[in-house]
Design a protein around this motif. Structure first.
Motif, PDB file in Angstrom:
ATOM      1  N   THR A  51       0.867  -1.175   0.000  1.00 58.51           N
ATOM      2  CA  THR A  51       0.000   0.000   0.000  1.00 58.51           C
ATOM      3  C   THR A  51       0.906   1.229   0.000  1.00 58.51           C
ATOM      4  O   THR A  51       2.087   1.131   0.384  1.00 58.51           O
ATOM      5  CB  THR A  51      -0.903   0.030   1.237  1.00 58.51           C
ATOM      6  OG1 THR A  51      -0.071   0.186   2.402  1.00 58.51           O
ATOM      7  CG2 THR A  51      -1.736  -1.245   1.346  1.00 58.51           C
ATOM      8  N   PRO A  53       1.222   3.731   2.121  1.00 53.82           N
ATOM      9  CA  PRO A  53       1.928   3.892   3.405  1.00 53.82           C
ATOM     10  C   PRO A  53       3.005   2.832   3.628  1.00 53.82           C
ATOM     11  O   PRO A  53       4.071   3.129   4.179  1.00 53.82           O
ATOM     12  CB  PRO A  53       0.803   3.772   4.438  1.00 53.82           C
ATOM     13  CG  PRO A  53      -0.432   4.182   3.714  1.00 53.82           C
ATOM     14  CD  PRO A  53      -0.242   3.657   2.316  1.00 53.82           C
ATOM     15  N   GLU A  54       2.741   1.595   3.199  1.00 53.68           N
ATOM     16  CA  GLU A  54       3.754   0.543   3.326  1.00 53.68           C
ATOM     17  C   GLU A  54       4.946   0.821   2.423  1.00 53.68           C
ATOM     18  O   GLU A  54       6.094   0.543   2.798  1.00 53.68           O
ATOM     19  CB  GLU A  54       3.144  -0.814   2.981  1.00 53.68           C
ATOM     20  CG  GLU A  54       2.160  -1.340   4.001  1.00 53.68           C
ATOM     21  CD  GLU A  54       1.384  -2.558   3.512  1.00 53.68           C
ATOM     22  OE1 GLU A  54       0.770  -3.240   4.349  1.00 53.68           O
ATOM     23  OE2 GLU A  54       1.378  -2.816   2.291  1.00 53.68           O
ATOM     24  N   GLU A  98       6.013   3.787   1.534  1.00 55.85           N
ATOM     25  CA  GLU A  98       6.780   4.839   2.227  1.00 55.85           C
ATOM     26  C   GLU A  98       7.652   4.224   3.320  1.00 55.85           C
ATOM     27  O   GLU A  98       8.835   4.565   3.458  1.00 55.85           O
ATOM     28  CB  GLU A  98       5.825   5.862   2.843  1.00 55.85           C
ATOM     29  CG  GLU A  98       5.099   6.745   1.848  1.00 55.85           C
ATOM     30  CD  GLU A  98       4.131   7.694   2.543  1.00 55.85           C
ATOM     31  OE1 GLU A  98       4.344   7.980   3.744  1.00 55.85           O
ATOM     32  OE2 GLU A  98       3.168   8.130   1.894  1.00 55.85           O
ATOM     33  N   LEU A 127       5.194  10.493  -3.147  1.00 58.44           N
ATOM     34  CA  LEU A 127       5.433   9.478  -2.120  1.00 58.44           C
ATOM     35  C   LEU A 127       6.905   9.477  -1.696  1.00 58.44           C
ATOM     36  O   LEU A 127       7.221   9.449  -0.502  1.00 58.44           O
ATOM     37  CB  LEU A 127       5.018   8.107  -2.666  1.00 58.44           C
ATOM     38  CG  LEU A 127       5.081   6.893  -1.747  1.00 58.44           C
ATOM     39  CD1 LEU A 127       4.041   5.862  -2.182  1.00 58.44           C
ATOM     40  CD2 LEU A 127       6.463   6.237  -1.731  1.00 58.44           C
ATOM     41  N   LYS A 156       8.475  11.924   0.932  1.00 58.26           N
ATOM     42  CA  LYS A 156       8.174  11.738   2.351  1.00 58.26           C
ATOM     43  C   LYS A 156       9.151  10.780   3.033  1.00 58.26           C
ATOM     44  O   LYS A 156       9.036  10.558   4.243  1.00 58.26           O
ATOM     45  CB  LYS A 156       6.753  11.179   2.511  1.00 58.26           C
ATOM     46  CG  LYS A 156       5.659  12.023   1.897  1.00 58.26           C
ATOM     47  CD  LYS A 156       4.309  11.312   2.011  1.00 58.26           C
ATOM     48  CE  LYS A 156       3.211  12.072   1.294  1.00 58.26           C
ATOM     49  NZ  LYS A 156       1.907  11.344   1.360  1.00 58.26           N
ATOM     50  N   THR A 157      10.096  10.214   2.275  1.00 57.79           N
ATOM     51  CA  THR A 157      10.885   9.090   2.790  1.00 57.79           C
ATOM     52  C   THR A 157      12.366   9.373   2.994  1.00 57.79           C
ATOM     53  O   THR A 157      13.114   8.468   3.363  1.00 57.79           O
ATOM     54  CB  THR A 157      10.753   7.888   1.832  1.00 57.79           C
ATOM     55  OG1 THR A 157      11.379   8.207   0.580  1.00 57.79           O
ATOM     56  CG2 THR A 157       9.286   7.532   1.595  1.00 57.79           C
TER      57      THR A 157
END
Length: 324
Positions: free
Chosen positions: A173, A175-176, A178, A298, A301-302
């Motif tokens: 997903t 979030p996963e 990220e 995405l 954010k990482t």
């Protein structure tokens, strides 16, 4: 570097019981949910890995041949950006096919570290690379790359290039995804680079064909998960009572893969009992598709920065060069 060190090959077989225990926990927990589910990482036993290799060669399955073409066309630019004496770390290495394009282009690569959850497949692929690249230090790590992985001391002080091909990022997903990229940044360390293969959004008919091939190889790959549960976890799934189903969910921008029960039935796993209604499904995989822009949002954010994006002419697939 001594010849013995250059040809080093390490497999951590002690992880087998730990992976098996986690497999059992995940299966029992997943099948206890309202929407029954099993994580896709458990597709990849030896048989599942071989079936996935066959999927990659199917005419309907565009990601592998498209990404391979991108890598061949971009290999020299990637090598120039990565620099000299780089340790190449591949997450979910499988048969280690695409990495050969990078190894042939990189300037005196220092080492190759494939990480994979399937020990036998990893051992075969690493041994083949050891034969074909005798001056390359190959340190294979049998592990779940979604968890924290300790890299070998032999690459301490080397610049590192992570490699995560095949659109596997889409199995998470957002979030996963990220969380994985953030964890990979910590694993690889400061100053590292990373290449990530990302499947792009496209017409649903193209996606449907790619995951519902005429030869039935994807169906066999999906159903092999039940065979593995029967063998390793004392299950009694009747494979003839389930069928493969893959659909494109446009609202979420993802392919969803299921195993659908063809009748009411009872299944036992390690002493636990699970009831299935006719038409009830086990959700086995998502494959998210991105636009270039949505994937870059995405990534930001990482802790990674985008340095370059490589895309094929038809805009089916993309490879992203990230830096720390």
């Amino acid at each position: 570097m001594t010849p013995a060190l250059a040809a080093a090959l390490h497999l951590d077989d002690d992880l087998n019981p730990l992976i098996r225990d986690e497999f059992l926990r995940d299966v029992l927990n997943g099948l206890s949910q309202r929407q029954k589910t099993i994580p896709p990482k458990y597709f990849y036993d030896a048989a599942g890995s071989r079936l996935f290799d066959r999927i990659c060669d199917l005419p309907e399955y565009y990601p592998t041949r498209t990404e391979t073409k991108i890598l061949r066309e971009s290999a020299q630019d990637i090598a120039a950006r990565a620099g000299w004496d780089v340790a190449l770390i591949e997450f979910g290495s499988g048969s280690s096919t695409k990495v050969r394009i990078l190894l042939d282009a990189l300037r005196l690569p220092a080492a190759y570290v494939p990480i994979d959850i399937c020990g036998p497949h990893l051992e075969d692929a690493a041994a083949a690379l050891r034969r074909d690249y005798p001056q390359l230090a190959v340190t294979a790590i049998h592990a779940d790359f979604t968890q924290e992985v300790q890299l070998p001391d032999s690459i301490r002080g080397k610049k590192r290039l992570g490699f995560f091909p095949g659109s596997t990022i889409g199995n998470f997903t957002p979030p996963e995804a990220e969380a994985f990229l953030s964890k990979a940044a910590k694993t690889l360390g400061a100053g590292a680079d990373m290449l990530v293969g990302v499947d792009l959004k496209k017409h649903g008919a193209v996606l449907h064909a790619a995951y519902n091939d005429h030869a039935g190889v994807t169906a066999a790959f999906n159903l092999n998960l039940l065979t593995r549960i029967n063998r390793e976890l004392r299950g009694d799934f009747d494979l003839s009572a389930f069928r493969h189903r893959a659909v494109y969910n446009a609202a979420f921008g993802r392919i969803e893969m299921y195993l659908e029960s063809l009748k009411p039935q009872i299944v036992h796993i390690a002493g636990d009992v699970f009831a299935f209604r006719e038409g009830e499904t086990i959700h086995t995989e998502n494959s998210y598709k991105y636009t270039i822009e949505s994937f870059h949002r995405l990534v930001k954010k990482t802790g990674w920065k985008i340095r370059e994006v490589y895309v094929d002419r038809e805009k089916l697939f993309s490879v992203h060069f990230l830096s720390r």
